[in-house]
Design an enzyme around this catalytic site. Structure first.
Site, PDB file in Angstrom:
ATOM      1  N   SER A 192       0.824  -0.928  -0.131  1.00  0.00           N
ATOM      2  CA  SER A 192       0.058  -0.087  -0.076  1.00  0.00           C
ATOM      3  C   SER A 192       0.987   1.207   0.035  1.00  0.00           C
ATOM      4  O   SER A 192      -0.061   2.280  -0.433  1.00  0.00           O
ATOM      5  CB  SER A 192      -1.103   0.106   1.513  1.00  0.00           C
ATOM      6  OG  SER A 192      -0.386   0.251   2.493  1.00  0.00           O
ATOM      7  N   HIS A 220      -6.052  -5.014  -1.686  1.00  0.00           N
ATOM      8  CA  HIS A 220      -5.630  -3.018  -2.351  1.00  0.00           C
ATOM      9  C   HIS A 220      -5.673  -3.891  -3.913  1.00  0.00           C
ATOM     10  O   HIS A 220      -5.369  -3.090  -4.719  1.00  0.00           O
ATOM     11  CB  HIS A 220      -4.370  -3.296  -1.988  1.00  0.00           C
ATOM     12  CG  HIS A 220      -4.186  -2.181  -0.624  1.00  0.00           C
ATOM     13  ND1 HIS A 220      -5.204  -0.923  -1.410  1.00  0.00           N
ATOM     14  CD2 HIS A 220      -3.708  -1.925  -0.135  1.00  0.00           C
ATOM     15  CE1 HIS A 220      -4.833  -0.023   0.190  1.00  0.00           C
ATOM     16  NE2 HIS A 220      -4.036  -0.569   0.436  1.00  0.00           N
ATOM     17  N   LYS A 251     -12.622  -1.875   1.176  1.00  0.00           N
ATOM     18  CA  LYS A 251     -12.135  -1.356  -0.173  1.00  0.00           C
ATOM     19  C   LYS A 251     -12.299  -1.497  -1.617  1.00  0.00           C
ATOM     20  O   LYS A 251     -13.604  -0.760  -1.732  1.00  0.00           O
ATOM     21  CB  LYS A 251     -10.093  -1.872  -0.599  1.00  0.00           C
ATOM     22  CG  LYS A 251      -9.607  -1.622   0.698  1.00  0.00           C
ATOM     23  CD  LYS A 251      -8.506  -2.064   0.738  1.00  0.00           C
ATOM     24  CE  LYS A 251      -7.492  -1.417   1.713  1.00  0.00           C
ATOM     25  NZ  LYS A 251      -6.492  -2.353   2.906  1.00  0.00           N
TER      26      LYS A 251
HETATM   27  C1  LIG Z   1      -6.590  -3.129   4.324  1.00  0.00           C
HETATM   28  C2  LIG Z   1      -6.076  -4.337   4.576  1.00  0.00           C
HETATM   29  C3  LIG Z   1      -6.192  -4.444   5.518  1.00  0.00           C
HETATM   30  C4  LIG Z   1      -7.272  -4.849   6.268  1.00  0.00           C
HETATM   31  O1  LIG Z   1      -8.127  -5.060   5.472  1.00  0.00           O
HETATM   32  P1  LIG Z   1      -9.772  -4.467   6.760  1.00  0.00           P
HETATM   33  O2  LIG Z   1     -11.039  -5.524   6.256  1.00  0.00           O
HETATM   34  O3  LIG Z   1      -9.895  -3.511   6.981  1.00  0.00           O
HETATM   35  O4  LIG Z   1      -9.428  -5.050   8.098  1.00  0.00           O
HETATM   36  C5  LIG Z   1      -5.694  -5.694   5.263  1.00  0.00           C
HETATM   37  N1  LIG Z   1      -4.523  -6.957   4.191  1.00  0.00           N
HETATM   38  C6  LIG Z   1      -3.992  -5.190   3.711  1.00  0.00           C
HETATM   39  C7  LIG Z   1      -2.909  -6.005   2.852  1.00  0.00           C
HETATM   40  C8  LIG Z   1      -4.963  -4.523   3.982  1.00  0.00           C
HETATM   41  O5  LIG Z   1      -4.192  -3.699   2.929  1.00  0.00           O
END
Ligand SMILES: *Cc1c(COP(=O)(O)O)cnc(C)c1O
Length: 404
Positions: A192, A220, A251
């Site tokens: 990210s 992502h 997301k």
């Molecule tokens: C955003 C993200 C998470 C967390 O996801 P949630 O469903 O908000 O807990 C976990 N791993 C990665 C790689 C992320 O980018």
């Protein structure tokens, strides 16, 4: 020193070192444009890659979920918390990703926390054993915490250099002497901070050669990467070839909440028995489940939102470069705009908000010293006019503070 004095000291230190995280309050729904302090600003800082967070079809589906199944189920899955739609969504996700099955969690954080320990901490008939987990240096906090829940006496936790398969191969070779019971290679699909992709084809080979299981968190990337949004494996030509995938529904796929693990059916049947955040935590509410089914259905029927996201990303990357900004090259909608000094990134993100653009900066210790940046995240919801307005704001502020 009392607890309160100690935490106040730490809070002061965060303020002093400019690492205190402030929350900007948004007064509207999430979208291409949001309201901040009574003013409309263009959103370039959310994970709302497909614009589904406020899409009419997704909102309708969530309301339908409540009408048909109520607000909540008041139970974990194995007591009375499994609805028809929970299984439908699990099958939908598996079909989309090309795995045998999937299992829902309340978040991807919970999914990652629930994965490694549920296997590693089980004797499975053996008294003495040792497992190993190889983890990319830049993996998400939830993978790191997930591996930390494994009992230290039974696991070797190893970190290989970021996206460096040679470093991983060297460790695998060196570690053959340990004759581990089980081994795992864990990586984010897309990272990210940089928007770069894990080298999946080489990782798949390394996993097969060592007999270890490859675990990819594609949070992502699902709905984002690959021609039809099936994620990093699709983009890199290895769809259906990763052993286990985890991901978020928070997301691109609607942006509300929820996560999953997708993989072989026996392994998932085992997780339903043993994975603590699954077994001991409430099942996902119907509004989210029905809306998530709708989100996957939309992508299956028609990849045009994904195509829009890809063309918006190309457009923004091309024009921000033409203005003279240095970006990290790639094709992900995460576009890091490199500014160097933390003070410049801070000033630039504050001034951009004044000019009607919402974007956050990242600086040390989140990224290395001297690599402070703004992180733009492009969405299919943006139209060209909105991107042009954002680009002019970048030009104006960038010139004034000497970034270009
Ligand atoms: C955003 C993200 C998470 C967390 O996801 P949630 O469903 O908000 O807990 C976990 N791993 C990665 C790689 C992320 O980018």
């Amino acid at each position: 020193m009392s607890l309160n004095e100690s935490i106040c000291l730490e809070l002061e230190r965060l303020e002093r070192t400019k690492t205190f995280k402030t929350e900007t309050i948004i007064e509207s729904e999430q979208g291409a444009v949001v309201r901040v302090a009574g003013k409309d600003v263009i959103m370039l800082g959310s994970n709302n890659y497909l614009g589904l967070a406020s899409h009419p079809r997704i909102k309708e589906a969530a309301i339908r979920g409540i009408r048909e199944y109520g607000y909540g189920v008041s139970s974990v899955r194995f007591l009375c918390g499994t609805l028809t739609v929970h299984r439908q969504l699990e099958e939908k996700i598996a079909g989309f990703l090309g795995t045998e099955d999937s299992i829902l969690y309340s978040s991807c954080f919970a999914a990652n926390e629930g994965f490694f320990a549920s296997i590693v901490n089980e004797k499975l008939g053996l008294e003495l054993y040792r497992d190993v987990i190889y983890s990319d240096r830049l993996n998400h906090a939830s993978i790191i915490d997930g591996t930390r829940l494994c009992r230290v006496e039974v696991v070797h936790r190893k970190v290989y250099e970021h996206a460096d398969v040679n470093d991983l191969r060297r460790m695998l070779e060196e570690d053959r002497r340990f004759s581990y019971r089980f081994g795992f290679i864990a990586t984010d699909g897309v990272f990210s901070m940089e928007g770069d992709l894990a080298p999946l084809p080489a990782l798949i080979e390394a996993a097969a050669a060592s007999g270890h299981l490859l675990f990819v968190d594609d949070s992502h990337a699902v709905g984002v990467a690959g021609r039809t949004g099936r994620g990093t494996p699709e983009q890199l030509g290895v769809h259906g070839k990763v052993d286990v995938l985890s991901g978020t529904l928070g997301k691109a796929m609607g942006g509300a909440a929820g996560g999953y693990i997708a993989g072989p059916k026996d392994l998932l049947a085992f997780l339903r028995q043993k994975s603590r955040p699954y077994t001991f935590s409430n099942s996902l509410p119907p509004s989210i489940v029905v809306a998530a089914i709708e989100a996957f259905t939309m992508l299956e029927q028609d990849p045009s939102l994904v195509e829009q996201l890809h063309s918006n990303t190309k457009y923004f990357r091309k024009h921000i470069r033409q203005l003279g900004f240095r970006i990290l090259e790639g094709d992900h909608p995460i576009v890091p705009i490199m500014l160097g000094e933390a003070s410049m990134a801070m000033e630039m993100s504050n001034s951009l908000l004044d000019e009607g653009v919402y974007i956050k900066g990242l600086w040390y210790p989140v990224v290395p010293k001297g690599e402070a940046r703004l992180r733009a995240q492009i969405s299919a919801a943006l139209d060209e006019a909105a991107m042009d307005r954002a680009l002019s704001a970048f030009e104006k502020v960038g010139r004034r503070i000497g970034a270009i």
